[in-house]
Write a protein that holds these residues in place. Structure first.
Motif, PDB file in Angstrom:
ATOM      1  N   LEU A  26      42.447  39.550  42.217  1.00  0.00           N
ATOM      2  CA  LEU A  26      43.428  40.469  41.659  1.00  0.00           C
ATOM      3  C   LEU A  26      43.195  41.854  42.212  1.00  0.00           C
ATOM      4  N   GLU A  27      44.255  42.612  42.363  1.00  0.00           N
ATOM      5  CA  GLU A  27      44.089  43.997  42.724  1.00  0.00           C
ATOM      6  C   GLU A  27      43.603  44.728  41.487  1.00  0.00           C
ATOM      7  N   PRO A  28      42.601  45.588  41.623  1.00  0.00           N
ATOM      8  CA  PRO A  28      42.106  46.313  40.454  1.00  0.00           C
ATOM      9  C   PRO A  28      43.238  47.034  39.743  1.00  0.00           C
ATOM     10  N   GLY A  29      43.249  46.885  38.432  1.00  0.00           N
ATOM     11  CA  GLY A  29      44.319  47.489  37.659  1.00  0.00           C
ATOM     12  C   GLY A  29      45.361  46.488  37.238  1.00  0.00           C
ATOM     13  N   HIS A  30      45.444  45.352  37.931  1.00  0.00           N
ATOM     14  CA  HIS A  30      46.352  44.285  37.502  1.00  0.00           C
ATOM     15  C   HIS A  30      45.692  43.480  36.396  1.00  0.00           C
ATOM     16  N   ARG A  31      46.491  42.976  35.535  1.00  0.00           N
ATOM     17  CA  ARG A  31      45.947  42.124  34.479  1.00  0.00           C
ATOM     18  C   ARG A  31      45.641  40.746  35.037  1.00  0.00           C
ATOM     19  N   PRO A  32      44.550  40.156  34.617  1.00  0.00           N
ATOM     20  CA  PRO A  32      44.248  38.796  35.061  1.00  0.00           C
ATOM     21  C   PRO A  32      45.307  37.834  34.547  1.00  0.00           C
ATOM     22  N   PRO A  33      45.371  36.655  35.130  1.00  0.00           N
ATOM     23  CA  PRO A  33      46.336  35.667  34.643  1.00  0.00           C
ATOM     24  C   PRO A  33      46.083  35.345  33.168  1.00  0.00           C
ATOM     25  N   VAL A  34      47.152  35.079  32.481  1.00  0.00           N
ATOM     26  CA  VAL A  34      47.033  34.787  31.048  1.00  0.00           C
ATOM     27  C   VAL A  34      46.232  33.505  30.867  1.00  0.00           C
ATOM     28  N   ALA A  35      45.150  33.617  30.119  1.00  0.00           N
ATOM     29  CA  ALA A  35      44.299  32.448  29.910  1.00  0.00           C
ATOM     30  C   ALA A  35      44.992  31.470  28.974  1.00  0.00           C
ATOM     31  N   VAL A  54      28.468  38.660  31.669  1.00  0.00           N
ATOM     32  CA  VAL A  54      28.967  37.535  30.885  1.00  0.00           C
ATOM     33  C   VAL A  54      30.474  37.683  30.742  1.00  0.00           C
ATOM     34  N   PHE A  55      31.181  36.608  31.034  1.00  0.00           N
ATOM     35  CA  PHE A  55      32.638  36.619  30.992  1.00  0.00           C
ATOM     36  C   PHE A  55      33.115  35.588  29.977  1.00  0.00           C
ATOM     37  N   ASP A  56      34.072  35.978  29.176  1.00  0.00           N
ATOM     38  CA  ASP A  56      34.679  35.076  28.188  1.00  0.00           C
ATOM     39  C   ASP A  56      35.946  34.486  28.771  1.00  0.00           C
ATOM     40  N   VAL A  57      36.010  33.179  28.849  1.00  0.00           N
ATOM     41  CA  VAL A  57      37.206  32.503  29.336  1.00  0.00           C
ATOM     42  C   VAL A  57      37.521  31.334  28.427  1.00  0.00           C
ATOM     43  N   SER A  58      38.732  30.878  28.476  1.00  0.00           N
ATOM     44  CA  SER A  58      39.136  29.718  27.693  1.00  0.00           C
ATOM     45  C   SER A  58      38.478  28.451  28.239  1.00  0.00           C
ATOM     46  N   GLN A  59      38.223  27.519  27.380  1.00  0.00           N
ATOM     47  CA  GLN A  59      37.633  26.250  27.819  1.00  0.00           C
ATOM     48  C   GLN A  59      38.595  25.454  28.700  1.00  0.00           C
ATOM     49  N   ARG A  60      39.867  25.814  28.673  1.00  0.00           N
ATOM     50  CA  ARG A  60      40.836  25.118  29.513  1.00  0.00           C
ATOM     51  C   ARG A  60      41.081  25.867  30.841  1.00  0.00           C
ATOM     52  N   LEU A  66      38.344  32.690  36.146  1.00  0.00           N
ATOM     53  CA  LEU A  66      37.019  33.301  36.154  1.00  0.00           C
ATOM     54  C   LEU A  66      36.809  34.154  37.404  1.00  0.00           C
ATOM     55  N   PHE A  67      37.205  33.628  38.559  1.00  0.00           N
ATOM     56  CA  PHE A  67      36.977  34.352  39.802  1.00  0.00           C
ATOM     57  C   PHE A  67      37.749  35.675  39.814  1.00  0.00           C
ATOM     58  N   ASP A  68      38.979  35.672  39.339  1.00  0.00           N
ATOM     59  CA  ASP A  68      39.754  36.905  39.296  1.00  0.00           C
ATOM     60  C   ASP A  68      39.181  37.902  38.297  1.00  0.00           C
ATOM     61  N   LEU A  69      38.595  37.399  37.199  1.00  0.00           N
ATOM     62  CA  LEU A  69      37.931  38.303  36.259  1.00  0.00           C
ATOM     63  C   LEU A  69      36.751  39.015  36.913  1.00  0.00           C
TER      64      LEU A  69
END
Length: 1023
Positions: A26-35, A54-60, A66-69
């Motif tokens: 993602l370009e910095p400043g863009h929102r990550p994809p909706v989890a 540590v990154f919080d992501v959905s189990q799905r 994760l990579f974009d976060l």
């Protein structure tokens, strides 16, 4: 924890950037994809600086989330070079698949640590457009050294570590450096190399952290183990080997020694079957290698892991865009559905080139050279490190105090300062990427990065100074200088291959208003700039050639005396002439107090004095042609001297063929005459400078008249010598009486249809050739048509081929077609003229031709056109003395651009030399790059400054068109001209109306071929 959240517009936010279409960062400043909805899980990721997040992501969530976060957290733009790797349940290191759910790949996410590392290593670090990216690559090199992945010799290891230490603690201090090395282990056997590391570290004074990254990557990329990850395997005989993949293809190692490689261009297919990894090669008639190579690996899983990374490397570096997914089969599946997901390197470079990013500070965790993390952007030569890092030794400044100076900046306005473009060491976000040399288009992976500036200066105290805090005291820094006034580090200077030139948008506007605007001033300035280039050309012979032949006894002493004794007096004379011109221009521009008297806004008196001095050197000038003849004669009899001269022409300083440089003094006289003619035409007869200018013109015209005949003969002789190097199948092209008229591409009609041929027209014969498949890419002669008795007929209606001619010789007829009507007319006019002269000669051409060619195939036209692979490859056996690769000569440029040039064009291109500063801009870039540009021999040669010893790139102009930009192109600047050929577009900007017209004039002379209007002498030349 790092969670996706709405962030306000701030430094680092990309405004108006296009949405990311592929699986990428993602370009910095863009929102990550909706989890996806559902329960969340925590995943730990270890960064390259050894910190863990540590990154919080959905189990799905899929791997892409994760990579974009991670990339968003790092404000990383060129994240496509990186990946996340982890150890799976089989204890194997694998890459996180971005298209698959995370839980399907990681069984126990709470107990797994993913590592954010470099995945794709480009061949050249200058392809990385962001300084942040290069910093992360430097951390990866540091890690590979420490763990033993990157093995190298002791000298390279010590040099690498010294650059790491320089970036972490700054300039050398013996106690501090030794203590730092004792506390930190960078290589396994560091203690034994400590003295050498410190010795190298001493040489890095003034080097900023960004400079150190540049040097580190420059050294690392040349190592055999750069970016290599070994995978254990065995060959069919059971020998233990290691396989690896790189940007160029698949590598085979025995231990840590590379023993073989398979380039992507040779690989037809990669596959695996159980534990067998198979490489299927394209058939090669010249190789004894088998079509399919088989390697045994530890398990099927090992095979699959290596096969996947091979697929990804091939796609990333070789494809233009992300491969499309295969349609799902209805009933049965066969083979793996795995594909590369994400942007290719070409797409990444184009994306950064087409976008405008603000500079985002980043922290160098291990560096003790700390600063404010939210500093605004600085002008490039003030930046020790573009992302907020500041060092008291920035830009080459050295601090004597044992305590490091902390540099902060007063920023009275939140609006950022957009400075000039910089080199790779400054990392401005306004990067672009284009070709620097357009001889022939390279693959996308070989493109070079070029950084450009964006726009006007933001709100600040002054456009020329910035208030800074150094150790708590306010100081004013001028742009481009460090606080003590010293020049910046050479590494912050621009390089053509990696962009970042000194920006002059606003500075040049001020300069134009301050400096003289009289046309006579710009004529005098042209004299100065071309004199600088001319002196560099003389140095090729008097300095570089003399030094080169001094290593060997191949050149006889008599020949050395003839060459250097007649060039050195000319060189010393023009050295003084250049000093006179530089002093006069400085006075004219007001850079000394002498201009107050008003007697120095003239140049005729300087010219008159020096032209009169030059007349005394006429005897030396006449000896130059004799030296060229003697050199050629000695080369024919001495194989050793021929090789020596050929090797010297491969040196960077010899940017033109050596025999052209031998004729430079004669061409320079023509330049003086042209400049004085323009000066006299500009001045009214009552002008104070008119009398001196006219007297100088009379003197130089007299000298030119004396040497004109010699110049015409020697230009023809030089061209025959140059063509001889590009041709196979002729022993002596420069026979007495032969004159070159035109060369170029025509299509020859044969039993196979129209086939491209390179034709060479002389005053006695027309030769046609094709480019042979040799290491030197020379042209093999397939036939010759004597001009004596030849008739010509336009035959477009007869053969149905546009722009075609039929040439009727005494023993053979040939049908040829030109690429356009204008090309056909040029060939028709020149051939008719040559035939008339040949018919008017009393001597028969048979005597000339009988001893010239080793291969004549006139009787049977079909045999003359047999161009099978066997025929072309067999020509290699006759090339025991073949020259090195000659892919950028005028002949090759004509071949690739399907055009032609005449001897008149060559003469005009050599006599119309021009030099000076120009601003260059690419089609999709936003800023202008200042270059020193030299036009000669149908090419533009680009330098950083006029002091450079050799050009950094060149642009052959044959085939290009020169125009003025239209309104729709939004080039809102004065004196801009446009060069374009197919999709290649360049804009150049000059400083005045006069220089604009001069560049247009000389470039048009190279891009618009003319017919052979100059009368060919009927009496033969006797060399």
């Amino acid at each position: 924890m790092v969670e996706p959240e709405e962030r306000p517009s701030a430094a680092g936010q990309r405004l108006g950037a296009p949405d990311s279409m592929g699986i990428s960062t993602l370009e910095p400043g863009h929102r990550p994809p909706v989890a996806p909805p559902g329960r969340h899980m925590s995943i730990r990721v270890q960064m390259l600086d050894d910190t863990q997040e540590v990154f919080d992501v959905s189990q799905r969530a899929h791997g892409k989330i994760l990579f974009d976060l991670v990339c968003t957290h790092l404000n990383l733009i060129e994240g496509d070079y990186f990946g996340l790797e982890f150890q799976d349940h089989r204890k194997m290191m694998v890459w996180l698949d971005l298209l698959k759910p995370i839980l399907k790949q990681i069984r126990r996410p709470k107990n797994t640590i993913l590592r954010f590392v470099v995945k794709f290593f480009p061949p050249d670090h200058t392809q990385l457009l962001e300084e942040h990216t290069r910093y992360l690559f430097a951390l990866q090199i540091k890690h590979d050294l420490a763990c033993g992945h990157m093995t190298c010799n002791e000298s390279s290891a010590a040099l690498l570590v010294s650059n790491i230490v320089q970036s972490e603690i700054g300039d050398f201090d013996e106690v501090q450096c030794k203590q730092h090395l004792l506390n930190n282990k960078y290589i396994p056997d560091q203690d034994a190399l400590m003295d050498r590391i410190m010795q190298y570290h001493q040489k890095h004074v003034g080097q900023t952290p960004a400079d150190s990254d540049h040097q580190l990557l420059e050294i690392a990329r040349r190592l055999e183990m750069y970016g290599v990850r070994l995978h254990s395997a065995k060959d069919r005989e059971g020998t233990k080997l290691n396989l690896a993949v790189a940007h160029s293809g698949i590598l085979v190692f025995q231990g840590h020694t590379k023993i073989n490689s398979f380039n992507w261009s040779k690989v037809r297919k990669l596959s695996f079957k159980r534990k067998r990894f198979l490489i299927k090669l394209r058939p090669d008639l010249n190789s004894n290698c088998q079509d399919t190579l088989e390697f045994m690996m530890g398990s099927r899983d090992c095979c699959k892991v290596f096969w996947k990374i091979c697929v990804e490397y091939h796609a990333f570096f070789r494809l233009f865009e992300e491969p499309k997914p295969k349609p799902k089969p209805v009933l049965f599946t066969r083979g793996s559905s795995f594909r590369f997901s994400g942007r290719t390197q070409r797409q990444v470079i184009d994306y950064v080139k087409d976008s405008e990013f603000k500079k985002i500070p980043f922290e160098r965790k291990h560096s003790k050279i700390q600063s404010n993390s939210d500093l605004p952007s600085f002008p490039p030569k003030l930046c020790a490190d573009d992302h907020g890092e500041r060092n008291a030794s920035a830009s080459g400044q050295q601090v004597d105090s044992p305590h490091r100076a902390q540099v902060t900046v007063e920023n009275p306005s939140p609006q950022r300062y957009t400075g000039s473009p910089t080199s790779q060491s400054n990392g401005c976000r306004n990067g672009t990427h284009d070709e620097t040399d357009v001889r022939f288009k390279p693959p996308p992976s070989m493109h070079q990065a070029e950084h450009l500036s964006t726009g006007p200066v933001g709100n600040s105290e002054s456009p020329s100074a910035i208030r800074v805090m150094v150790n708590g005291q306010k100081q004013s820094l001028s742009l481009g200088h460090s606080p003590d006034g010293r020049q910046p580090s050479p590494l912050t200077s621009p390089l053509l291959t990696d962009g970042g030139f000194v920006r002059t948008d606003d500075e040049d506007e001020v300069r134009r208003k301050r400096f003289p605007t009289d046309k006579a001033y710009f004529i005098a300035k042209e004299l100065l700039t071309t004199e600088r280039t001319y002196l560099k050309d003389l140095e090729v012979i008097t300095v570089h050639l003399q030094k080169y032949v001094g290593r060997d006894e191949a050149m006889p002493q008599s020949l050395r005396n003839l060459i250097f004794a007649n060039f050195e007096p000319v060189y010393k004379f023009h050295e003084n002439f250049l000093k006179d011109m530089e002093q006069r221009l400085a006075q004219w521009e007001g850079r000394s107090n002498a201009h107050i008297k008003g007697d120095y806004q003239r140049v005729g008196d300087v010219m008159l004095k020096n032209i009169q001095g030059l007349k005394l050197l006429t005897a030396h000038l006449q000896k130059h042609s004799e030296a060229l003849l003697e050199l050629e004669k000695t080369c024919r009899s001495s194989r050793k001297l021929e090789v020596l001269c050929r090797d010297f022409e491969l040196q960077k300083v010899c940017y033109l063929p050596l025999n052209i440089i031998f004729l430079r003094p004669l061409h320079r006289l023509m330049h003086y005459k042209q400049i004085l003619e323009r000066l006299c035409k500009h001045y009214p007869p009552t002008h104070d400078d008119f009398r001196d200018s006219r007297a100088a013109l009379a003197d130089v015209s007299e000298t030119v008249a004396q040497l004109q005949g010699t110049l015409i003969k020697m230009e023809n002789f030089q061209k025959l010598l140059e063509l001889k190097k590009d041709l196979i199948g002729i022993e002596n092209l420069a026979v007495p009486g032969r004159e070159f008229i035109r060369l170029g591409c025509l299509s020859k009609l044969s039993g196979k249809g129209l086939q491209q041929r390179m034709f060479f027209l002389f005053n006695d014969v027309l030769m046609y050739t094709s480019r042979g498949m040799t290491a030197s890419n020379q042209f093999k002669i397939h036939g010759q048509l004597p001009l004596y008795g030849m008739t010509i007929r336009e035959s477009e209606d007869e053969w149905g081929v546009p722009h075609s001619l039929t040439l009727f010789g005494q023993r053979q007829s040939v049908v040829v077609a030109a690429s356009s009507k204008s090309e056909m007319e040029k060939w028709l006019e020149d051939i008719k003229m040559a035939v008339e002269l040949s018919d008017g000669c009393n001597g028969s051409p048979a005597e000339i031709l009988s001893g010239s060619f080793t291969d004549t195939k006139f009787p049977d036209e079909s045999s003359a056109d047999q161009e099978s692979e066997d025929d072309l490859s067999s020509s290699r056996t006759s090339l025991e003395r073949q020259a090195p690769h000659r892919g950028n000569t005028t002949v090759h440029v004509c071949w690739h651009r399907n055009t032609s040039v005449s001897m008149v064009d060559f003469s005009v291109a050599l006599e119309n030399q021009l030099s000076g500063n120009l601003l260059r801009k690419f089609k999709n870039s936003n800023g202008w790059q200042k270059l020193w540009v030299v036009f000669t021999n149908f090419s533009l040669f680009f330098y950083k400054t006029h002091q450079d010893e050799y050009p950094l790139a060149s642009l052959p102009l044959l085939g290009y068109s020169i125009t003025i930009p239209s309104e729709s192109e939004n080039i809102h600047k004065d004196y801009v001209f446009k060069l374009h050929f197919k999709s290649h577009v360049y804009y150049f900007r000059s400083e005045s109306e006069y220089t604009f017209e001069r560049w247009m004039e000389v470039i048009r002379s190279a891009t618009c071929s003319s017919s052979h209007t100059r009368t060919i002498r009927k009496e033969p030349h006797i060399y």
